[in-house]
Design a protein around this motif. Sequence first.
Motif, short mmCIF file in Angstrom:
data_model
loop_
_atom_site.label_atom_id
_atom_site.label_comp_id
_atom_site.label_asym_id
_atom_site.label_seq_id
_atom_site.Cartn_x
_atom_site.Cartn_y
_atom_site.Cartn_z
N SER A 128 20.88 71.84 40.17
CA SER A 128 21.12 72.30 38.80
C SER A 128 20.31 73.56 38.53
CB SER A 128 20.73 71.20 37.81
OG SER A 128 20.65 71.72 36.50
N GLU A 129 20.86 74.44 37.72
CA GLU A 129 20.13 75.65 37.34
C GLU A 129 18.80 75.32 36.67
OE1 GLU A 129 22.76 77.85 34.86
OE2 GLU A 129 23.95 78.66 36.52
N GLY A 130 18.74 74.17 36.00
CA GLY A 130 17.52 73.79 35.29
C GLY A 130 16.47 73.16 36.16
N ALA A 174 27.65 67.10 40.47
CA ALA A 174 27.12 68.43 40.80
C ALA A 174 27.68 68.93 42.12
CB ALA A 174 25.60 68.39 40.85
N SER A 175 27.93 68.02 43.05
CA SER A 175 28.46 68.44 44.35
C SER A 175 29.85 69.07 44.21
CB SER A 175 28.48 67.27 45.34
OG SER A 175 29.17 66.16 44.80
N ILE A 221 23.41 76.12 46.58
CA ILE A 221 24.12 76.64 45.41
C ILE A 221 23.51 75.97 44.18
CG2 ILE A 221 26.34 76.56 44.17
CD1 ILE A 221 27.74 76.76 46.84
N LYS A 222 23.45 76.72 43.07
CA LYS A 222 23.01 76.08 41.82
C LYS A 222 24.12 76.21 40.79
CE LYS A 222 20.27 80.04 40.09
NZ LYS A 222 18.93 80.45 39.59
N VAL A 223 24.23 75.19 39.96
CA VAL A 223 25.29 75.12 38.96
C VAL A 223 24.69 74.77 37.60
CG1 VAL A 223 27.09 74.51 40.61
CG2 VAL A 223 25.74 72.70 39.55
N SER A 224 25.40 75.12 36.55
CA SER A 224 24.91 74.84 35.19
C SER A 224 25.24 73.42 34.79
CB SER A 224 25.55 75.81 34.20
OG SER A 224 26.94 75.53 34.07
N GLU A 242 12.09 70.66 35.05
CA GLU A 242 13.06 69.59 35.31
C GLU A 242 14.01 69.49 34.12
OE1 GLU A 242 10.72 66.10 36.12
OE2 GLU A 242 9.97 66.89 38.03
N ASP A 243 14.63 70.64 33.81
CA ASP A 243 15.44 70.77 32.61
C ASP A 243 16.93 70.70 32.94
OD1 ASP A 243 16.32 71.28 30.06
OD2 ASP A 243 15.94 73.44 30.13
N THR A 244 17.42 69.50 33.13
CA THR A 244 18.84 69.31 33.45
C THR A 244 19.32 67.93 33.03
OG1 THR A 244 20.47 69.17 35.25
CG2 THR A 244 18.20 68.58 35.80
N ILE A 245 20.60 67.87 32.75
CA ILE A 245 21.21 66.58 32.39
C ILE A 245 21.36 65.69 33.61
CG2 ILE A 245 23.63 67.27 32.76
CD1 ILE A 245 24.26 65.79 30.12
#
Length: 415
Positions: free
Chosen positions: A273-275, A352-353, A324-327, A294-297
């Motif tokens: 995750s981007e966060g 996320a995958s 890869i990072k994703v929002s 650690e800012d992610t859902i």
Amino acid sequence: MKNVKHYECTICHQIYSKDCKFMTCPTCGEKGILEIVFDYEKIKKQVSKAYFKNNKIYSIKRYLPFLTVDPLYFNHTLNVGWTPLYKSTKLSNDLDILDLYFKDDGQNPTQSLKDRASIIACLKAKELGYDTISCSSTGNAASSLAGNAAKMGLKTVIFVPKRAPIGKLIQLKAFGSNLIQVDGDYKDTFKLSKESIEHYKWYNRNAAINPHLVEGKKTVAMEIAEQLDFKPTDYVFVSVGDGCTIAGVYKGFYDLMQVGLIEKIPKIIGVQSEGCAPFYEAFHNNHELRETSEDTIADSIAVGIPRNPIKGLNAVKKSHGTFIKVSDDEILESITLLARNEGIFAEPAAAASLAGVIKAKKENIIKDLNSVTVIVTGNGLKDPNAIKERITNWLLLKADINEVKKHIRNSKETI
């Protein structure tokens, strides 16, 4: 451990006897994660394609020659592994990917891939005479350990951060675990679990510390290969937190190649995750892993200080993959896409995958003729609140057919 040669430190490469009692390198300390080295020539004499074709055990026990546990207690476990591998029926066309597969590890007994590690931890604890096993977890390892331990008659003490989703907390409490919710993040939780495990001498299920647990996680890759007739796809996408799962994915394919059952290791793509993307940052900026927020859902991969950095990075480097990072928005969108198009309900970390596949396709990392496997690591019921706001409110109608007719006439959706 009849097929094990020895342990090797991932930092200093010191060799240790397979009978040693410690879990990390005495010289390098906690960062000195040990690698279990197998005698592949010995395993070659035990396994073949015919061995698997005639094997009627459909759990991770079918991979016993590649595991480090005594089979004595295997008859008292949950049926972990041999989860379905689905070929895409719609998203492959939408994404223009020739062959797209989804490995649904949310079908494991406690609905996550972590069961593969927890069953090994419980087997080792029984083998070594422990009655209590402990770990820190963002949620899935916690509920997984609690369920597998309950089946095997082991007590558990499990530490989770304050943010752990209610679904996972209820699950592990239902299994009878001693739950300690820590008023802090995962870093605080891991530290407290480490100190407590050392003080009370419980068996340590923390996957980054215990080298046996990667061996359980690697069976997901072995199943993917076997379910594809030992011809794995060009790419395998998996979400990444501590680095243990992606390390296991690489180890599974590596083991199979060493005994001649597959000809190549897929390019492994780690998705963060981007966060919370310490692996992504370290890999693309060519530096050691550094602590991040650690800012992610996606709570299951919200690990700001990964405890298995070397194995996690090596899995990507040695397979010629990438990170890869994703929002969070891309993750939430992927939950809906996967559910509505393939019938698989994934929690945020697991979705996320797929978000990574979509981004990789846009960035031309994967080509039209490439084949892809997406590992779905956990079921969406683990954290239903994450997607709740994106679900359209359902109707409450009177028990009257005219009400149904009126609704369908006015509906914007095709029924």
